[in-house]
Design a protein around this motif. Structure first.
Motif, PDB file in Angstrom:
ATOM      1  N   GLU A   1      17.017  21.156 -37.013  1.00  0.00           N
ATOM      2  CA  GLU A   1      16.460  19.969 -36.235  1.00  0.00           C
ATOM      3  C   GLU A   1      15.248  19.521 -36.655  1.00  0.00           C
ATOM      4  OE1 GLU A   1      15.837  18.461 -31.590  1.00  0.00           O
ATOM      5  OE2 GLU A   1      17.124  20.463 -32.046  1.00  0.00           O
ATOM      6  N   ALA A   2      14.341  20.509 -36.908  1.00  0.00           N
ATOM      7  CA  ALA A   2      12.922  20.200 -37.176  1.00  0.00           C
ATOM      8  C   ALA A   2      12.869  19.563 -38.684  1.00  0.00           C
ATOM      9  CB  ALA A   2      11.947  21.614 -37.378  1.00  0.00           C
ATOM     10  N   PHE A   3      13.754  20.068 -39.736  1.00  0.00           N
ATOM     11  CA  PHE A   3      13.990  19.092 -40.888  1.00  0.00           C
ATOM     12  C   PHE A   3      14.272  17.852 -40.614  1.00  0.00           C
ATOM     13  CE2 PHE A   3      15.194  23.438 -43.135  1.00  0.00           C
ATOM     14  CZ  PHE A   3      13.695  23.573 -43.468  1.00  0.00           C
ATOM     15  N   GLN A   4      15.215  17.475 -39.769  1.00  0.00           N
ATOM     16  CA  GLN A   4      15.669  16.292 -39.534  1.00  0.00           C
ATOM     17  C   GLN A   4      14.599  15.315 -38.867  1.00  0.00           C
ATOM     18  OE1 GLN A   4      19.332  17.176 -37.247  1.00  0.00           O
ATOM     19  NE2 GLN A   4      20.710  16.991 -39.132  1.00  0.00           N
ATOM     20  N   ASN A   5      13.888  16.023 -38.121  1.00  0.00           N
ATOM     21  CA  ASN A   5      12.829  15.354 -37.456  1.00  0.00           C
ATOM     22  C   ASN A   5      11.722  15.241 -38.362  1.00  0.00           C
ATOM     23  OD1 ASN A   5      14.240  14.880 -35.138  1.00  0.00           O
ATOM     24  ND2 ASN A   5      13.690  16.684 -34.294  1.00  0.00           N
ATOM     25  N   GLU A   6      11.711  15.656 -39.654  1.00  0.00           N
ATOM     26  CA  GLU A   6      10.504  15.892 -40.587  1.00  0.00           C
ATOM     27  C   GLU A   6       9.436  16.509 -39.937  1.00  0.00           C
ATOM     28  OE1 GLU A   6       9.647  12.519 -43.139  1.00  0.00           O
ATOM     29  OE2 GLU A   6      11.846  11.658 -43.062  1.00  0.00           O
ATOM     30  N   ASP A   7       9.604  17.587 -39.150  1.00  0.00           N
ATOM     31  CA  ASP A   7       8.638  18.197 -38.586  1.00  0.00           C
ATOM     32  C   ASP A   7       8.565  19.843 -39.387  1.00  0.00           C
ATOM     33  OD1 ASP A   7       7.077  19.773 -37.074  1.00  0.00           O
ATOM     34  OD2 ASP A   7       8.099  19.164 -34.766  1.00  0.00           O
ATOM     35  N   VAL A   8       7.998  19.647 -40.423  1.00  0.00           N
ATOM     36  CA  VAL A   8       7.990  20.675 -41.226  1.00  0.00           C
ATOM     37  C   VAL A   8       6.976  21.848 -40.602  1.00  0.00           C
ATOM     38  CG1 VAL A   8       8.324  19.556 -43.497  1.00  0.00           C
ATOM     39  CG2 VAL A   8       5.875  19.877 -42.736  1.00  0.00           C
ATOM     40  N   GLU A   9       5.982  21.541 -39.597  1.00  0.00           N
ATOM     41  CA  GLU A   9       5.045  22.440 -39.188  1.00  0.00           C
ATOM     42  C   GLU A   9       6.191  23.459 -38.352  1.00  0.00           C
ATOM     43  OE1 GLU A   9       4.160  19.499 -39.131  1.00  0.00           O
ATOM     44  OE2 GLU A   9       2.480  19.696 -40.444  1.00  0.00           O
ATOM     45  N   GLU A  10       7.081  22.641 -37.372  1.00  0.00           N
ATOM     46  CA  GLU A  10       7.885  23.484 -36.648  1.00  0.00           C
ATOM     47  C   GLU A  10       9.045  24.196 -37.228  1.00  0.00           C
ATOM     48  OE1 GLU A  10      10.434  25.079 -33.360  1.00  0.00           O
ATOM     49  OE2 GLU A  10       8.237  24.019 -33.305  1.00  0.00           O
ATOM     50  N   ALA A  11       9.603  23.710 -38.549  1.00  0.00           N
ATOM     51  CA  ALA A  11      10.650  24.462 -39.282  1.00  0.00           C
ATOM     52  C   ALA A  11       9.901  25.707 -39.859  1.00  0.00           C
ATOM     53  CB  ALA A  11      11.045  23.711 -40.561  1.00  0.00           C
ATOM     54  N   PHE A  12       8.799  25.708 -40.110  1.00  0.00           N
ATOM     55  CA  PHE A  12       7.980  26.785 -40.958  1.00  0.00           C
ATOM     56  C   PHE A  12       7.875  27.970 -39.770  1.00  0.00           C
ATOM     57  CE2 PHE A  12       4.001  28.501 -43.133  1.00  0.00           C
ATOM     58  CZ  PHE A  12       4.636  28.725 -44.364  1.00  0.00           C
ATOM     59  N   THR A  13       7.715  27.644 -38.551  1.00  0.00           N
ATOM     60  CA  THR A  13       7.691  28.545 -37.642  1.00  0.00           C
ATOM     61  C   THR A  13       8.866  29.647 -37.574  1.00  0.00           C
ATOM     62  OG1 THR A  13       8.484  27.611 -35.599  1.00  0.00           O
ATOM     63  CG2 THR A  13       6.203  27.260 -36.208  1.00  0.00           C
ATOM     64  N   HIS A  14      10.175  29.285 -38.103  1.00  0.00           N
ATOM     65  CA  HIS A  14      11.435  29.949 -38.112  1.00  0.00           C
ATOM     66  C   HIS A  14      11.287  30.795 -39.295  1.00  0.00           C
ATOM     67  CE1 HIS A  14      12.437  27.820 -34.409  1.00  0.00           C
ATOM     68  NE2 HIS A  14      11.990  26.669 -34.865  1.00  0.00           N
ATOM     69  N   ALA A  15      10.405  30.677 -40.154  1.00  0.00           N
ATOM     70  CA  ALA A  15      10.490  31.405 -41.563  1.00  0.00           C
ATOM     71  C   ALA A  15       9.635  32.796 -41.077  1.00  0.00           C
ATOM     72  CB  ALA A  15      10.091  30.869 -42.445  1.00  0.00           C
ATOM     73  N   SER A  16      10.219  33.778 -41.764  1.00  0.00           N
ATOM     74  CA  SER A  16       9.626  34.984 -41.844  1.00  0.00           C
ATOM     75  C   SER A  16       8.149  35.076 -42.382  1.00  0.00           C
ATOM     76  CB  SER A  16      10.444  36.172 -42.386  1.00  0.00           C
ATOM     77  OG  SER A  16      10.347  36.046 -43.863  1.00  0.00           O
ATOM     78  N   PRO A  17       7.434  36.123 -41.920  1.00  0.00           N
ATOM     79  CA  PRO A  17       6.197  36.142 -42.827  1.00  0.00           C
ATOM     80  C   PRO A  17       6.103  35.979 -44.276  1.00  0.00           C
ATOM     81  CG  PRO A  17       6.291  37.603 -40.932  1.00  0.00           C
ATOM     82  CD  PRO A  17       7.609  37.088 -40.911  1.00  0.00           C
ATOM     83  N   LYS A  18       7.333  36.873 -45.152  1.00  0.00           N
ATOM     84  CA  LYS A  18       7.416  36.858 -46.431  1.00  0.00           C
ATOM     85  C   LYS A  18       7.809  35.422 -46.925  1.00  0.00           C
ATOM     86  CE  LYS A  18      11.402  37.273 -48.581  1.00  0.00           C
ATOM     87  NZ  LYS A  18      12.832  38.007 -49.080  1.00  0.00           N
ATOM     88  N   ILE A  19       8.537  34.808 -46.070  1.00  0.00           N
ATOM     89  CA  ILE A  19       8.579  33.453 -46.731  1.00  0.00           C
ATOM     90  C   ILE A  19       7.592  32.470 -46.500  1.00  0.00           C
ATOM     91  CG2 ILE A  19      10.155  31.131 -46.226  1.00  0.00           C
ATOM     92  CD1 ILE A  19      11.739  33.414 -47.576  1.00  0.00           C
TER      93      ILE A  19
END
Length: 133
Positions: free
Chosen positions: A34-52
Motif C-alpha cells: 500500500e505504501a508503494f502504491q501511495n509512493e510513500d517510500v518512507e513508510e515502505a522502508f519501515t517494514h524492511a529489516s535492518p539488514k535491508i
C-alpha cells in the motif's frame, strides 16, 4: 477436569498466537505494498529489516530499486497470499502479483521478527508454484 481445562486453555493460546503471527505477516506485507502504491517510500522502508535498510541506506534508494526493478510489486493490478512456511525463526510467505499487462509473478517474502514485530528481510522472485494462476 481442571487439568483438561488448563490444557484446552493452553492450546487455545497457542492457536491464537499462531493466527496473530500469520495475520501480522500479511498486515506488514500489505502495508508495504500500500505504501508503494501511495509512493510513500518512507513508510515502505519501515517494514524492511535492518539488514535491508543497511543495504539501501535510505527510503529513496529503496523505493527507486523497487520502482525500477519490480514494477509488478510497485504497482500490482492484483496480489494473492499463497503458502507460508516456517524454518526456525524465519517465515517464508509466497506471494503472487499480477502486473499491469496481466502477467503473473511469484515471489517469496522472507519474514523475521525483531522486537516482537515482523519485518521483511528479503524478497525473492521464484517460479510459480501454481501454473493455473
Amino acid at each position: 477436569m481442571r487439568i483438561r481445562a488448563l490444557i484446552w486453555s493452553f492450546l487455545l493460546v497457542i492457536a491464537s498466537t499462531a493466527m496473530a503471527e500469520n495475520t501480522s505477516i500479511k498486515d506488514v506485507i500489505s502495508a508495504q505494498i500500500e505504501a508503494f502504491q501511495n509512493e510513500d517510500v518512507e513508510e515502505a522502508f519501515t517494514h524492511a529489516s535492518p539488514k535491508i535498510q543497511s543495504i539501501f541506506r535510505s527510503p529513496q534508494n529503496f523505493g527507486a530499486m523497487v520502482r525500477r526493478g519490480y514494477p509488478m510489486v510497485w504497482r500490482p493490478s492484483d496480489i494473492e497470499f499463497r503458502d507460508q512456511r516456517t524454518a526456525g525463526d524465519t517465515v517464508y510467505q509466497e506471494m503472487w502479483f499480477m502486473d499491469s499487462r496481466g502477467v503473473g509473478h511469484s515471489f517469496v517474502y522472507e519474514m523475521i521478527q525483531i522486537a516482537g514485530s515482523w519485518k521483511i528481510n528479503g524478497v525473492f522472485k521464484v517460479k510459480p508454484s501454481d501454473v493455473s494462476a
